[in-house]
Design an enzyme around this catalytic site. Structure first.
Site, PDB file in Angstrom:
ATOM      1  N   CYS A 384       8.540 -10.070  -0.496  1.00 22.43           N
ATOM      2  CA  CYS A 384       9.531 -11.137  -0.674  1.00 22.43           C
ATOM      3  C   CYS A 384       9.106 -12.075  -1.805  1.00 22.43           C
ATOM      4  CB  CYS A 384       9.773 -11.846   0.646  1.00 22.43           C
ATOM      5  SG  CYS A 384      11.463 -12.474   0.749  1.00 22.43           S
ATOM      6  N   HIS A 510      11.182  -7.443   4.194  1.00 24.44           N
ATOM      7  CA  HIS A 510       9.965  -7.659   4.995  1.00 24.44           C
ATOM      8  C   HIS A 510       9.613  -6.409   5.814  1.00 24.44           C
ATOM      9  CE1 HIS A 510       9.451 -12.044   4.435  1.00 24.44           C
ATOM     10  NE2 HIS A 510      10.740 -11.977   4.172  1.00 24.44           N
ATOM     11  N   GLU A 512       6.902  -5.583   7.131  1.00 20.55           N
ATOM     12  CA  GLU A 512       5.982  -5.866   8.241  1.00 20.55           C
ATOM     13  C   GLU A 512       6.726  -6.037   9.565  1.00 20.55           C
ATOM     14  OE1 GLU A 512       6.897  -7.949   5.900  1.00 20.55           O
ATOM     15  OE2 GLU A 512       6.892 -10.043   6.512  1.00 20.55           O
TER      16      GLU A 512
HETATM   17  N1  GLN Z   1      11.512 -18.316  -1.142  1.00 22.80           N
HETATM   18  C1  GLN Z   1      11.990 -17.023  -1.496  1.00 22.80           C
HETATM   19  C2  GLN Z   1      13.486 -16.898  -1.264  1.00 22.80           C
HETATM   20  O1  GLN Z   1      14.050 -17.638  -0.494  1.00 22.80           O
HETATM   21  C3  GLN Z   1      11.239 -15.945  -0.767  1.00 22.80           C
HETATM   22  C4  GLN Z   1      11.422 -15.970   0.712  1.00 22.80           C
HETATM   23  C5  GLN Z   1      10.403 -15.153   1.468  1.00 22.80           C
HETATM   24  O2  GLN Z   1       9.325 -14.850   0.944  1.00 22.80           O
HETATM   25  N2  GLN Z   1      10.682 -14.841   2.714  1.00 22.80           N
HETATM   26  O3  GLN Z   1      14.113 -16.053  -1.829  1.00 22.80           O
END
Ligand code: GLN
Length: 538
Positions: A384, A510, A512
């Protein structure tokens, strides 16, 4: 159509006794005996969900396929049971009140005064029953967050009392977790806190059926008898929960203590079929008998708190077991890293995972980390924000745009390589408004991602507002960055990688969150494998 029976798990004496793990372990044992089982968590705080909470407050925010932002215990449920949870599996006081207040505004209470009893407790009861009423489950386990005796837990305990009365004794079971502390000076285990906590529950009209006693030392037969006698439970219903080195041992410890058998007997369900835990035992054996070791850096900004990257750490356990490798994860505060010290701080690591996150703090450290990994052929895995940082790093140091940034950190950037999604621009409310839940992704044949997944269509869970800016796609492509995963509906870039590197991959989703004991996530498995190669080459 199954008729569900209900197990309630409450906690006393202190928090952090491991209610979630006990609930998940019991569910695992029932599942291994052939009972279809699900778990839900009720949290007594007023936030509608934990999505708006800082990880320092509440640990990681777990995300379900249907896009619910939930308590991290749901992660344990999925990792243990290998079945997905949903919005219905996590309910907070905030959500209960929101529903009741919405009903009131719609005039549904027909002019009545709306009160905690019966309206709030009725809504709690309705939510408890929702999963059971699907007809899919033999057993629904409901974990009540918080500790008995807390003011905010009262309506939940009252709802349990009423449900027991309504559903009957054979269809419900209350398991209460307590602490049996060891007093060094006296050289003794002490049962008074347990007795008091059970008394607290009894005063609210709930007699627990089973006590799970968390302890550092074995409970003697005398202690068991004393707890049973004074807390009014059967002698075989005092279950010892001794500290173990891995949460994955708890189901086996509970099996030995017969938590599943006692629960089934209480629910008048047969325990004739012995649980099949072969694959679980196999997993544990490989986890505890590694043949090699790798050291992985986890670069993030919430590293002081163990729970902030729970699912990532657990996914490493799953991947370690598959590879028969001890994955030694070292947390590194991203704020402490920069171009000047990256080489020194990251030397000796076999791979680095750059963590998800929000906001500006520590961002430059993440970018410096990735530059070092890219230039020195150290395996990199970005999740992310970690992937977004890799894009920024590439734009700055390969494409030569020093001002490249994400709009999240620098809204005025001349090279906004990470931009706010169109649909996000109008969003004002913070809670539940990110791009959340499971989305499809098409993978390019022959890419690293393709090798990792072994297929070209995948589904992964998301939680973010910002995205790779497709305006720059050509420039990146012409300069060697591979966009190997694309959302087929809206062309959003979901995976990036670099060909001339042993393992360099960033994912906007994600992974994970989907790694389980029975189904370790391929990205983690292959990343650990790449780290093993790196370790060997030293
Ligand atoms: N802050 C980033 C976004 O909102 C990444 C979010 C995250 O790592 N879950 O796109």
């Amino acid at each position: 159509m199954k008729k569900a029976k209900y197990v309630f798990v409450t906690g006393g004496v202190t928090s952090s006794l491991g209610k979630g793990i006990i609930a998940a372990s019991l569910a695992k044992l029932l599942q291994a005996r052939g009972y279809s089982t699900t778990i839900q968590k009720f949290d007594p705080y007023i936030n509608v969900d934990p999505g708006t909470m800082n990880p320092y407050e509440h640990g990681e925010c777990y995300v379900t396929n249907d896009g619910a932002e939930t308590d991290l215990d749901l992660g344990h449920y999925e990792r243990f049971l290998n079945i997905p949870t949903s919005q219905a599996n996590n309910v907070t006081t905030g959500r209960i009140y929101q529903t009741v207040i919405d009903n009131e505004r719609e005039g549904k209470y027909l002019g009545k005064t709306v009160q905690v009893i019966p309206h709030i407790t009725d809504e709690i009861k309705r939510r408890v029953m929702l999963l059971g009423e699907t007809g899919e489950y033999d057993v629904v386990i409901t974990e009540l967050g918080g500790t008995v005796g807390d003011i905010e837990s009262l309506p939940y305990v009252e709802a349990v009392r009423q449900l027991r009365w309504e559903l009957g004794n054979d269809d419900t079971c209350v398991i209460h977790l307590t602490l049996v502390p060891y007093l060094k000076a006296a050289g003794e285990l002490k049962t008074k806190p347990t007795q008091h906590s059970v008394k607290g529950l009894q005063e609210l009209g709930v007699q627990p059926d089973i006590l799970v006693c968390r302890t550092e030392h074995k409970l003697t037969p005398e202690i068991r008898k004393k707890v049973a006698l004074f807390c009014n439970v059967n002698r075989n219903a005092v279950i010892e929960s001794i500290d173990v080195s891995s949460i994955y041992e708890v189901p086996l410890v509970m099996l030995k203590e017969k938590l599943d058998k006692v629960t089934l007997a209480k629910l008048r369900l047969s325990s004739k079929v012995e649980p099949n835990l072969d694959s679980w035992k196999d997993f544990l054996f490989r986890l505890s008998h590694p043949k090699s070791e790798v050291t992985i850096g986890l670069v993030g900004k919430y590293v002081e708190l163990q729970d902030a990257y729970k699912s990532i750490n657990e996914a490493f356990n799953h991947a370690g077991s598959v590879n028969e490798c001890n994955v030694n994860v070292i947390s590194i505060q991203s704020e402490a890293l920069g171009d000047e010290n990256a080489a020194e701080r990251l030397a000796g690591l076999d791979g680095v995972l750059v963590a998800p996150g929000f906001g500006d703090r520590g961002i430059e450290g993440k970018i410096s980390t990735i530059k070092y990994l890219r230039e020195n052929n150290v395996p990199f895995f970005g999740i992310c924000l970690g992937m977004q940082c890799a894009v920024i790093e590439y734009a700055r140091n390969v494409l030569g745009h020093p001002s490249a940034h994400s709009i999240e950190m620098n809204p005025k950037s001349k090279y906004p390589v990470i931009d706010l999604m169109e649909g996000q621009k109008k969003v004002k409310n913070k809670g539940g408004t990110m791009r959340l839940g499971s989305y499809e992704c098409e993978i390019t044949k022959g890419s690293l991602a393709h090798k990792v997944y072994g297929k070209t269509t995948i589904k992964e869970r998301h939680r973010h507002r910002y995205e790779f800016n497709n305006k720059f796609i050509k420039e990146f492509k012409d300069n060697g960055l591979v966009m190997s995963g694309i959302n087929p509906e809206n062309n959003l870039v979901e995976i990036i990688e670099i060909e001339e590197h042993p393992f360099f991959i960033g994912v906007q989703f994600h992974p994970e969150l989907k790694s389980t004991v029975d189904n370790p996530h391929p990205l983690f498995v292959k990343f650990v494998k790449a780290a093993q190669e790196k370790a060997k080459s030293r």
